[in-house]
Design an enzyme around this catalytic site. Structure first.
Site, PDB file in Angstrom:
ATOM      1  N   CYS A 248      -2.085  11.377   2.001  1.00 54.01           N
ATOM      2  CA  CYS A 248      -2.986  12.024   3.215  1.00 54.01           C
ATOM      3  C   CYS A 248      -4.404  11.420   3.432  1.00 54.01           C
ATOM      4  O   CYS A 248      -4.948  10.930   2.688  1.00 54.01           O
ATOM      5  CB  CYS A 248      -2.982  13.328   3.024  1.00 54.01           C
ATOM      6  SG  CYS A 248      -1.514  14.329   2.681  1.00 54.01           S
TER       7      CYS A 248
ATOM      8  N   ARG B 267      -2.970   4.213   3.861  1.00 59.01           N
ATOM      9  CA  ARG B 267      -2.806   5.069   2.674  1.00 59.01           C
ATOM     10  C   ARG B 267      -1.245   5.588   2.665  1.00 59.01           C
ATOM     11  O   ARG B 267      -1.081   6.151   1.713  1.00 59.01           O
ATOM     12  CB  ARG B 267      -3.686   6.364   2.653  1.00 59.01           C
ATOM     13  CG  ARG B 267      -5.017   5.757   2.688  1.00 59.01           C
ATOM     14  CD  ARG B 267      -5.860   7.048   3.018  1.00 59.01           C
ATOM     15  NE  ARG B 267      -5.932   7.945   1.965  1.00 59.01           N
ATOM     16  CZ  ARG B 267      -6.797   8.184   0.974  1.00 59.01           C
ATOM     17  NH1 ARG B 267      -7.913   7.281   0.636  1.00 59.01           N
ATOM     18  NH2 ARG B 267      -6.628   9.284   0.089  1.00 59.01           N
TER      19      ARG B 267
ATOM     20  N   TRP C 249       0.981  12.970   4.490  1.00 59.06           N
ATOM     21  CA  TRP C 249       2.244  12.505   3.805  1.00 59.06           C
ATOM     22  C   TRP C 249       2.901  13.657   3.125  1.00 59.06           C
ATOM     23  O   TRP C 249       2.307  14.481   2.308  1.00 59.06           O
ATOM     24  CB  TRP C 249       1.881  11.589   2.629  1.00 59.06           C
ATOM     25  CG  TRP C 249       2.891  10.935   2.049  1.00 59.06           C
ATOM     26  CD1 TRP C 249       3.373   9.602   2.241  1.00 59.06           C
ATOM     27  CD2 TRP C 249       3.291  11.210   0.592  1.00 59.06           C
ATOM     28  NE1 TRP C 249       4.264   9.275   1.100  1.00 59.06           N
ATOM     29  CE2 TRP C 249       4.414  10.313   0.416  1.00 59.06           C
ATOM     30  CE3 TRP C 249       3.370  12.305  -0.027  1.00 59.06           C
ATOM     31  CZ2 TRP C 249       5.075  10.248  -0.846  1.00 59.06           C
ATOM     32  CZ3 TRP C 249       4.082  12.511  -1.317  1.00 59.06           C
ATOM     33  CH2 TRP C 249       5.113  11.536  -1.420  1.00 59.06           C
TER      34      TRP C 249
ATOM     35  N   ASN D  39      -6.077  17.332   2.029  1.00 58.14           N
ATOM     36  CA  ASN D  39      -5.357  16.721   1.229  1.00 58.14           C
ATOM     37  C   ASN D  39      -5.181  17.244  -0.163  1.00 58.14           C
ATOM     38  O   ASN D  39      -6.030  17.917  -0.737  1.00 58.14           O
ATOM     39  CB  ASN D  39      -5.967  15.079   0.695  1.00 58.14           C
ATOM     40  CG  ASN D  39      -6.137  14.383   2.101  1.00 58.14           C
ATOM     41  OD1 ASN D  39      -5.592  14.731   3.150  1.00 58.14           O
ATOM     42  ND2 ASN D  39      -6.824  13.300   1.803  1.00 58.14           N
ATOM     43  N   GLY D  40      -4.054  17.154  -1.090  1.00 59.37           N
ATOM     44  CA  GLY D  40      -3.478  17.753  -2.237  1.00 59.37           C
ATOM     45  C   GLY D  40      -2.726  18.844  -2.059  1.00 59.37           C
ATOM     46  O   GLY D  40      -1.879  18.709  -1.179  1.00 59.37           O
TER      47      GLY D  40
ATOM     48  N   GLU E  54       7.371  -6.719 -12.582  1.00 56.37           N
ATOM     49  CA  GLU E  54       6.356  -6.703 -11.247  1.00 56.37           C
ATOM     50  C   GLU E  54       7.258  -7.234 -10.181  1.00 56.37           C
ATOM     51  O   GLU E  54       7.200  -6.548  -9.013  1.00 56.37           O
ATOM     52  CB  GLU E  54       5.192  -7.240 -11.579  1.00 56.37           C
ATOM     53  CG  GLU E  54       4.075  -7.174 -10.427  1.00 56.37           C
ATOM     54  CD  GLU E  54       3.791  -6.229  -9.796  1.00 56.37           C
ATOM     55  OE1 GLU E  54       3.775  -4.948 -10.213  1.00 56.37           O
ATOM     56  OE2 GLU E  54       3.158  -6.130  -8.682  1.00 56.37           O
TER      57      GLU E  54
ATOM     58  N   LYS F 298       8.040  -5.355  -6.359  1.00 57.18           N
ATOM     59  CA  LYS F 298       7.249  -5.741  -5.427  1.00 57.18           C
ATOM     60  C   LYS F 298       8.572  -5.858  -4.401  1.00 57.18           C
ATOM     61  O   LYS F 298       8.548  -5.612  -3.301  1.00 57.18           O
ATOM     62  CB  LYS F 298       6.987  -7.341  -5.371  1.00 57.18           C
ATOM     63  CG  LYS F 298       5.535  -7.499  -6.059  1.00 57.18           C
ATOM     64  CD  LYS F 298       4.294  -6.794  -5.329  1.00 57.18           C
ATOM     65  CE  LYS F 298       4.401  -5.208  -5.484  1.00 57.18           C
ATOM     66  NZ  LYS F 298       3.034  -5.041  -6.622  1.00 57.18           N
TER      67      LYS F 298
ATOM     68  N   GLU G 282      10.077  -2.288  -3.076  1.00 56.84           N
ATOM     69  CA  GLU G 282       9.305  -1.533  -2.325  1.00 56.84           C
ATOM     70  C   GLU G 282       9.160  -1.936  -1.224  1.00 56.84           C
ATOM     71  O   GLU G 282       8.939  -0.998  -0.091  1.00 56.84           O
ATOM     72  CB  GLU G 282       7.921  -1.136  -3.075  1.00 56.84           C
ATOM     73  CG  GLU G 282       7.070  -2.365  -3.617  1.00 56.84           C
ATOM     74  CD  GLU G 282       5.732  -1.976  -4.208  1.00 56.84           C
ATOM     75  OE1 GLU G 282       5.307  -0.930  -3.942  1.00 56.84           O
ATOM     76  OE2 GLU G 282       5.367  -2.671  -4.658  1.00 56.84           O
TER      77      GLU G 282
ATOM     78  N   HIS H 287      23.048  -6.589 -23.186  1.00 56.33           N
ATOM     79  CA  HIS H 287      23.334  -5.339 -23.500  1.00 56.33           C
ATOM     80  C   HIS H 287      23.514  -4.501 -22.569  1.00 56.33           C
ATOM     81  O   HIS H 287      23.556  -3.048 -22.531  1.00 56.33           O
ATOM     82  CB  HIS H 287      21.853  -4.887 -24.501  1.00 56.33           C
ATOM     83  CG  HIS H 287      21.667  -5.553 -25.711  1.00 56.33           C
ATOM     84  ND1 HIS H 287      22.476  -5.631 -26.908  1.00 56.33           N
ATOM     85  CD2 HIS H 287      20.980  -6.604 -25.874  1.00 56.33           C
ATOM     86  CE1 HIS H 287      22.006  -6.569 -27.649  1.00 56.33           C
ATOM     87  NE2 HIS H 287      21.083  -6.963 -27.011  1.00 56.33           N
TER      88      HIS H 287
ATOM     89  N   LYS I 266      -0.375   4.544  -0.542  1.00 55.57           N
ATOM     90  CA  LYS I 266      -1.162   3.526  -1.171  1.00 55.57           C
ATOM     91  C   LYS I 266      -1.924   4.269  -2.585  1.00 55.57           C
ATOM     92  O   LYS I 266      -2.115   3.717  -3.586  1.00 55.57           O
ATOM     93  CB  LYS I 266      -2.324   2.993  -0.424  1.00 55.57           C
ATOM     94  CG  LYS I 266      -3.293   1.972  -1.094  1.00 55.57           C
ATOM     95  CD  LYS I 266      -2.414   0.677  -1.109  1.00 55.57           C
ATOM     96  CE  LYS I 266      -3.385  -0.313  -2.082  1.00 55.57           C
ATOM     97  NZ  LYS I 266      -2.505  -1.244  -2.623  1.00 55.57           N
TER      98      LYS I 266
END
Ligand code: F6R
Length: 612
Positions: free
Chosen positions: A2, A27, A73, A99-100, A485, A489, A492, A508, A607
């Site tokens: 948010c 964000r 969000w 926010n929160g 990584e 990438k 996402e 394995h 973000k």
């Protein structure tokens, strides 16, 4: 996650709020809203993008010199118009953005329902504004005192701004565990969850501390108090941020701009911190606590996502070069695991945003238990930068694309410098090796530039891969975290399912997945394991997998067996992640664009993950 923006002053608030919300889009969010006060309180809220809010806002009278805006969000309640912020008090006089998460909202909500309150949304935020209203009315308190009282009753995290239609001369904001910045202009104030909506108006800011409340008035005065009503001296800072750092600068997406910025951002992370000719490394954060750092018995990294991958690379480097035992922890697990810690431990948090809720909580536990806290952070003045005893900024500049790219390589620079400094001080690395790696580091920006100049080759490979549903990424040693990584990438931003594995682990289990439909990306740059990686590639080929290998220049063995190879310039093995990750970033970017995905704001992602 948010975003908050608020304004009070002589200008029209709405255009400032709208522009601010656009700056906060990076964000990650799913609805947006604005309240302004003119002769009454006007509120518009809309599911979807800020542009959709704009198209309905045009139908309302939003003139006025005070207002609040929000990008939400979703946490409590689906993303829709009703759950979007701002939320109003029962009598419609107060408006709040938040926010929160208010963790005890259900209990408070029930108590308020029992007292006759009715709620329109499913959110925890609406409960908070009703609680403020309840105290304001039943205890006959001013907005400020009602808000302070309400904040002592809630459990959780908040950054809030409230306005009152009956008092358009002030706005009140408060924070706990969720960032909030006050921007100080000429007879005007801005409040935002980060500096991006503020920078075009003023560089003078105050980062609020936990449990602080700011009252900003349209007579140009402001007061900061703590939750116990004690006045706090504001620590006014000058923002070191330029507006063009927040623009795309001619690139199609922020992610592409940030990938191409890396020769510069890597150089910025090193600036003034090393000299290969003179043979020194300097990290300001070290000096203050150098004794404790050099004699640390153990280093524990706490981080999430891409920053956690950086920490895994640091484990290889620090154990190899400085011979200090290292543990790498997901911050979200560490915080709930009753970890064993002592004053001999150095706990290092890595975070681009400096606001990741789990990483912050992990640090709080480490602090309680006496460990020394070090922060490796990008955003200046962020919560992690402030809670840690010492640290090093990575100086990558604002990272706007949700997928982290330039922050990763800048984190690696600082971590390599840290490993070298520790190794040099502790005598665990020879002078020759120390200098060789420093020269190697100095050569990185130019080598990254060479890789970027070959972006067309990556585009070609992306075209071949773009319609696949799955992908495997393999690496060994220090390039195993690069495989993780690369996979992160890809998944996402292109929504292709991808997994990273240490190459030898393939046998394995994951080998069962390999057939002609499975692309396998292999980071094959490690000189120390070259033959073993070549064998792994043979195993994939024997099962008809499609191999795309990242190799060091001049490699003739692997190019004969892989379907596609991409060469990176030669560099010392310890430094290869700084180069091997670049083609993987580009590849994910091009695949995402080719699949028509929203590169900079992928679905469901934020973000800065300020809730756990
Ligand atoms: C991936 C990504 C996330 C972040 C993670 C931690 O591209 O951006 O995985 O790395 O959310 O964020 P910070 O580094 O801000 O603590």
């Amino acid at each position: 996650m948010c975003g908050i923006v608020a304004y009070i002053g002589e200008k029209q608030a709405y255009p400032i709020l709208l522009e601010g919300l656009k700056r906060l889009e990076y964000r990650g969010y799913d609805s947006a809203g604005i309240s302004v006060i003119n002769s009454s309180l006007q509120t518009v809220k809309k599911k979807g993008k800020v542009s959709e809010l704009e198209s309905v806002a045009i139908l309302s009278d939003l003139h006025g010199n005070i207002g609040i805006g929000h990008t939400r969000w979703a946490t409590h309640g689906k993303p829709d118009d009703l759950n979007a912020h701002p939320h109003l008090s029962g009598d419609g006089s107060l408006s709040l953005v938040h926010n929160g998460i208010i963790e005890n909202y259900a209990t408070i909500k029930q108590a308020l329902i029992d007292r006759g309150h009715t709620f329109k949304s499913e959110t925890d935020t609406e409960v908070l504004i009703h609680l403020i209203e309840e105290y304001k009315k039943t205890d006959a308190l001013s907005l400020e005192h009602a808000l302070t009282k309400a904040l002592t009753k809630v459990v959780g995290a908040y950054a809030i701004v409230v306005i009152d239609k009956n008092n358009p001369n002030e706005l009140i904001a408060a924070r706990k565990s969720s960032p909030l910045v006050l921007g100080i202009g000429d007879n005007e104030f801005f409040i935002a969850s980060d500096a991006s909506p503020i920078i075009q108006y003023t560089k003078k800011v105050v980062y609020l501390n936990d449990e602080e409340i700011v009252i900003a008035k349209n007579d140009g005065t402001f007061t900061i108090k703590n939750i116990h009503n004690e006045i706090q001296e504001p620590d006014i800072k000058e923002l070191d941020l330029k507006i063009d750092q927040l623009e795309k600068g001619g690139y199609d997406h922020f992610m592409l701009k940030e990938i191409f910025e890396q020769p510069t951002t890597i150089a910025e992370s090193m600036r003034g911190r090393l000299n290969a000719n003179e043979g020194w490394v300097s990290l300001g954060g070290f000096d203050q606590f150098q004794n404790r750092i050099h004699h640390a018995k153990r280093i524990i990294f706490v981080a999430c996502g891409t920053s956690w991958h950086s920490a895994l690379i640091a484990e290889y480097l620090i154990e190899d070069l400085a011979r200090i035992p290292v543990e790498v922890e997901y911050a979200s697990e560490f915080r709930y695991r009753n970890p064993i810690l002592s004053e001999d431990d150095l706990v290092i948090a890595i975070s681009q945003s400096g606001e990741t809720a789990d990483t912050l909580a992990a640090l709080e536990i480490a602090k309680e238990r006496g460990a020394l806290l070090y922060g490796i952070v990008n955003v200046v003045g962020s919560s992690i930068a402030r809670i840690t005893d010492c640290g090093s900024y990575i100086h990558a500049g604002p990272e706007i694309g949700v997928a982290s790219t330039k922050a990763f390589t800048s984190q690696l620079v600082v971590l390599i410098l840290m490993a070298l400094k520790l190794g040099n001080k502790r005598g665990t690395i020879s002078d020759a090796k120390f200098r060789e790696l420093l020269y190697g580091l100095e050569s990185v920006p130019a080598k990254v530039q060479e890789i970027l100049a070959q972006s067309d080759k990556i585009k070609y490979i992306a075209q071949e891969i773009k319609d696949r549903q799955n992908a495997l990424y393999l690496g060994r040693g220090i390039n195993f975290p690069v495989a993780l990584e690369g996979a992160l990438k890809l998944k996402e931003i292109s929504y292709i399912h991808a997994e990273g594995y240490p190459a030898a682990e393939m046998k394995h289990g994951p080998i069962a997945l390999i057939d002609e439909n499975m692309p396998v990306f292999v980071i094959a740059t490690n000189a120390s394991a070259h033959e073993k990686i070549a064998s792994n590639i043979q195993e994939v080929k024997a099962r008809k997998g499609l191999v795309i290998a990242i190799v060091s220049e001049g490699d003739t063995t692997i190019s004969k067996i892989a379907d596609y190879t991409f060469e990176i310039p030669y560099i010392e093995e310890q430094l290869t992640p700084l180069l091997s990750v670049i083609p993987l970033q580009l590849l994910s970017y091009y695949i995402s664009v080719m699949r028509g995905c929203n590169v900079d704001q992928p679905r469901n992602l934020a973000k800065s993950v300020t809730v756990e």
